[in-house]
Design a protein around this motif. Structure first.
Motif, PDB file in Angstrom:
ATOM      1  N   THR A  97       0.712  -1.205  -0.021  1.00 24.44           N
ATOM      2  CA  THR A  97       0.042  -0.054  -0.063  1.00 24.44           C
ATOM      3  C   THR A  97       0.825   1.164   0.056  1.00 24.44           C
ATOM      4  OG1 THR A  97      -1.838  -1.211   1.234  1.00 24.44           O
ATOM      5  CG2 THR A  97      -1.786   1.247   1.160  1.00 24.44           C
ATOM      6  N   SER A  98       1.749   1.213   0.871  1.00 22.15           N
ATOM      7  CA  SER A  98       2.754   2.623   0.852  1.00 22.15           C
ATOM      8  C   SER A  98       3.583   2.613  -0.474  1.00 22.15           C
ATOM      9  CB  SER A  98       3.545   2.523   2.001  1.00 22.15           C
ATOM     10  OG  SER A  98       4.535   1.362   2.099  1.00 22.15           O
ATOM     11  N   SER A  99       3.885   1.482  -1.165  1.00 25.30           N
ATOM     12  CA  SER A  99       4.508   1.491  -2.229  1.00 25.30           C
ATOM     13  C   SER A  99       3.554   2.146  -3.552  1.00 25.30           C
ATOM     14  CB  SER A  99       5.055   0.278  -2.627  1.00 25.30           C
ATOM     15  OG  SER A  99       6.049  -0.124  -1.561  1.00 25.30           O
ATOM     16  N   TYR A 115      11.045   4.394  -8.771  1.00 29.88           N
ATOM     17  CA  TYR A 115      10.217   3.596  -9.540  1.00 29.88           C
ATOM     18  C   TYR A 115      10.383   2.057  -9.324  1.00 29.88           C
ATOM     19  CZ  TYR A 115       8.241   1.072 -13.282  1.00 29.88           C
ATOM     20  OH  TYR A 115       7.494  -0.176 -14.135  1.00 29.88           O
ATOM     21  N   LEU A 116      11.687   1.638  -9.439  1.00 27.26           N
ATOM     22  CA  LEU A 116      12.133   0.422  -9.393  1.00 27.26           C
ATOM     23  C   LEU A 116      11.946  -0.139  -7.737  1.00 27.26           C
ATOM     24  CD1 LEU A 116      15.440   0.168 -11.548  1.00 27.26           C
ATOM     25  CD2 LEU A 116      13.045  -0.803 -12.063  1.00 27.26           C
ATOM     26  N   GLN A 117      12.195   0.561  -6.992  1.00 23.94           N
ATOM     27  CA  GLN A 117      12.245   0.246  -5.612  1.00 23.94           C
ATOM     28  C   GLN A 117      10.711   0.018  -5.236  1.00 23.94           C
ATOM     29  OE1 GLN A 117      13.926   3.300  -3.586  1.00 23.94           O
ATOM     30  NE2 GLN A 117      16.030   2.514  -3.406  1.00 23.94           N
ATOM     31  N   PHE A 118       9.725   1.027  -5.419  1.00 27.04           N
ATOM     32  CA  PHE A 118       8.637   0.886  -5.148  1.00 27.04           C
ATOM     33  C   PHE A 118       7.766  -0.249  -6.084  1.00 27.04           C
ATOM     34  CE2 PHE A 118       8.507   5.484  -4.239  1.00 27.04           C
ATOM     35  CZ  PHE A 118       8.552   5.534  -3.076  1.00 27.04           C
ATOM     36  N   MET A 119       8.319  -0.410  -7.189  1.00 25.21           N
ATOM     37  CA  MET A 119       7.595  -1.504  -8.233  1.00 25.21           C
ATOM     38  C   MET A 119       7.826  -2.868  -7.593  1.00 25.21           C
ATOM     39  SD  MET A 119       5.780  -2.428 -10.747  1.00 25.21           S
ATOM     40  CE  MET A 119       5.413  -1.063 -11.941  1.00 25.21           C
ATOM     41  N   ASP A 120       9.412  -2.992  -7.355  1.00 25.07           N
ATOM     42  CA  ASP A 120       9.701  -4.418  -6.506  1.00 25.07           C
ATOM     43  C   ASP A 120       9.169  -4.678  -5.312  1.00 25.07           C
ATOM     44  OD1 ASP A 120      11.384  -4.576  -8.828  1.00 25.07           O
ATOM     45  OD2 ASP A 120      13.100  -4.125  -7.896  1.00 25.07           O
ATOM     46  N   GLN A 121       8.903  -3.541  -4.596  1.00 25.24           N
ATOM     47  CA  GLN A 121       8.426  -4.026  -3.080  1.00 25.24           C
ATOM     48  C   GLN A 121       6.598  -4.470  -3.586  1.00 25.24           C
ATOM     49  OE1 GLN A 121       9.920  -3.240  -0.259  1.00 25.24           O
ATOM     50  NE2 GLN A 121       8.152  -4.434   0.564  1.00 25.24           N
ATOM     51  N   VAL A 122       6.150  -3.843  -4.327  1.00 21.71           N
ATOM     52  CA  VAL A 122       4.615  -4.217  -4.687  1.00 21.71           C
ATOM     53  C   VAL A 122       4.674  -5.573  -5.383  1.00 21.71           C
ATOM     54  CG1 VAL A 122       2.560  -3.734  -6.304  1.00 21.71           C
ATOM     55  CG2 VAL A 122       3.874  -1.987  -4.982  1.00 21.71           C
ATOM     56  N   VAL A 123       5.567  -5.943  -6.264  1.00 20.05           N
ATOM     57  CA  VAL A 123       5.519  -7.169  -6.798  1.00 20.05           C
ATOM     58  C   VAL A 123       5.865  -8.197  -5.985  1.00 20.05           C
ATOM     59  CG1 VAL A 123       7.025  -8.750  -8.488  1.00 20.05           C
ATOM     60  CG2 VAL A 123       6.215  -6.257  -9.386  1.00 20.05           C
ATOM     61  N   VAL A 124       6.994  -8.012  -5.099  1.00 19.91           N
ATOM     62  CA  VAL A 124       7.313  -9.035  -3.991  1.00 19.91           C
ATOM     63  C   VAL A 124       6.084  -9.243  -3.096  1.00 19.91           C
ATOM     64  CG1 VAL A 124       8.938  -9.542  -2.257  1.00 19.91           C
ATOM     65  CG2 VAL A 124       9.801  -8.741  -4.496  1.00 19.91           C
ATOM     66  N   SER A 142      13.033  -7.051  -9.906  1.00 20.84           N
ATOM     67  CA  SER A 142      13.477  -6.823 -11.190  1.00 20.84           C
ATOM     68  C   SER A 142      14.827  -6.240 -11.016  1.00 20.84           C
ATOM     69  CB  SER A 142      12.629  -5.931 -12.020  1.00 20.84           C
ATOM     70  OG  SER A 142      12.609  -4.754 -11.454  1.00 20.84           O
ATOM     71  N   VAL A 143      15.385  -5.492  -9.934  1.00 21.87           N
ATOM     72  CA  VAL A 143      16.585  -4.859  -9.450  1.00 21.87           C
ATOM     73  C   VAL A 143      17.667  -6.005  -9.588  1.00 21.87           C
ATOM     74  CG1 VAL A 143      18.061  -3.611  -7.840  1.00 21.87           C
ATOM     75  CG2 VAL A 143      15.591  -2.942  -8.491  1.00 21.87           C
ATOM     76  N   GLU A 144      17.420  -7.151  -9.034  1.00 24.42           N
ATOM     77  CA  GLU A 144      18.263  -8.237  -8.867  1.00 24.42           C
ATOM     78  C   GLU A 144      18.377  -9.165 -10.124  1.00 24.42           C
ATOM     79  OE1 GLU A 144      17.381  -8.668  -4.027  1.00 24.42           O
ATOM     80  OE2 GLU A 144      17.101 -10.212  -5.331  1.00 24.42           O
ATOM     81  N   SER A 145      17.693  -8.954 -10.896  1.00 25.31           N
ATOM     82  CA  SER A 145      17.489  -9.958 -12.058  1.00 25.31           C
ATOM     83  C   SER A 145      17.858  -9.434 -13.445  1.00 25.31           C
ATOM     84  CB  SER A 145      15.811 -10.034 -12.301  1.00 25.31           C
ATOM     85  OG  SER A 145      15.314  -8.924 -12.872  1.00 25.31           O
ATOM     86  N   SER A 146      19.132  -9.078 -13.333  1.00 20.69           N
ATOM     87  CA  SER A 146      19.831  -8.873 -14.594  1.00 20.69           C
ATOM     88  C   SER A 146      20.152  -9.999 -15.600  1.00 20.69           C
ATOM     89  CB  SER A 146      21.327  -8.052 -14.210  1.00 20.69           C
ATOM     90  OG  SER A 146      21.903  -8.840 -13.258  1.00 20.69           O
ATOM     91  N   ALA A 147      20.295 -11.086 -14.833  1.00 15.51           N
ATOM     92  CA  ALA A 147      20.325 -12.318 -15.352  1.00 15.51           C
ATOM     93  C   ALA A 147      19.178 -13.101 -14.968  1.00 15.51           C
ATOM     94  CB  ALA A 147      21.922 -13.116 -15.028  1.00 15.51           C
TER      95      ALA A 147
END
Length: 163
Positions: A97-99, A115-124, A142-147
């Protein structure tokens, strides 16, 4: 004998109605809200990450920001309907919710880092499925998923389009 059959039928109907109303409907509503959030995160992602110079229609920015805030309040309301059941996801829903509110605040400002921080928080937190390479991964940032993520650290499902 007929009375007991009739009485048993009423009891079964009442128990069925209560279990549907108190257990199934709130869970289905929660999943529907999560589905709408997922759809709008995809639909509005270009506006969330856009810079003010990139956007010609400011009304679209307002619409995207309002939709994200509406989803944050809908998520909280749907989760509160589940709160009488022992629910382990209270912290996850609060973070999501806060993200969502954070995403609403940065919409149209071109803030890719947040954007990446908030989006990743919502996705997880909401356990949304995202595509990483050829795999569909549940709740993997997605931040950790370069591979491609290894199957030992993420839940992996086959792609639904048969590829």
């Amino acid at each position: 004998m007929e009375f007991w059959l009739w009485f048993l039928g009423i009891v079964v109907a009442a128990v069925s109605y209560l279990s549907k109303t108190l257990l199934a409907d709130p869970r289905l509503e929660f999943r529907a809200v999560v589905g709408r959030i997922d759809a709008d995160l995809i639909f509005y992602s270009n506006l969330i990450t856009a810079t003010p110079a990139d956007v010609r229609d400011k009304d679209k920015l307002t619409e995207a920001s309002a939709a994200l805030r509406r989803h944050a309040s809908d998520l909280t309301a749907a989760h509160n309907r589940l709160s009488w059941v022992k629910n382990k996801r209270r912290k996850q829903v609060a973070h999501a919710t806060s993200s969502l509110i954070g995403l609403s605040n940065i919409t149209g400002k071109g803030d890719d880092v947040h954007y990446l921080q908030f989006m990743d928080q919502v996705v997880v937190d909401l356990e949304l499925w995202r595509q990483h390479g050829e795999l569909m991964v549940k709740g993997k940032p997605s931040v950790e998923s370069s591979a491609l993520p290894s199957t030992s650290t993420a839940q992996v499902a086959p792609r639904s389009d048969g590829v």
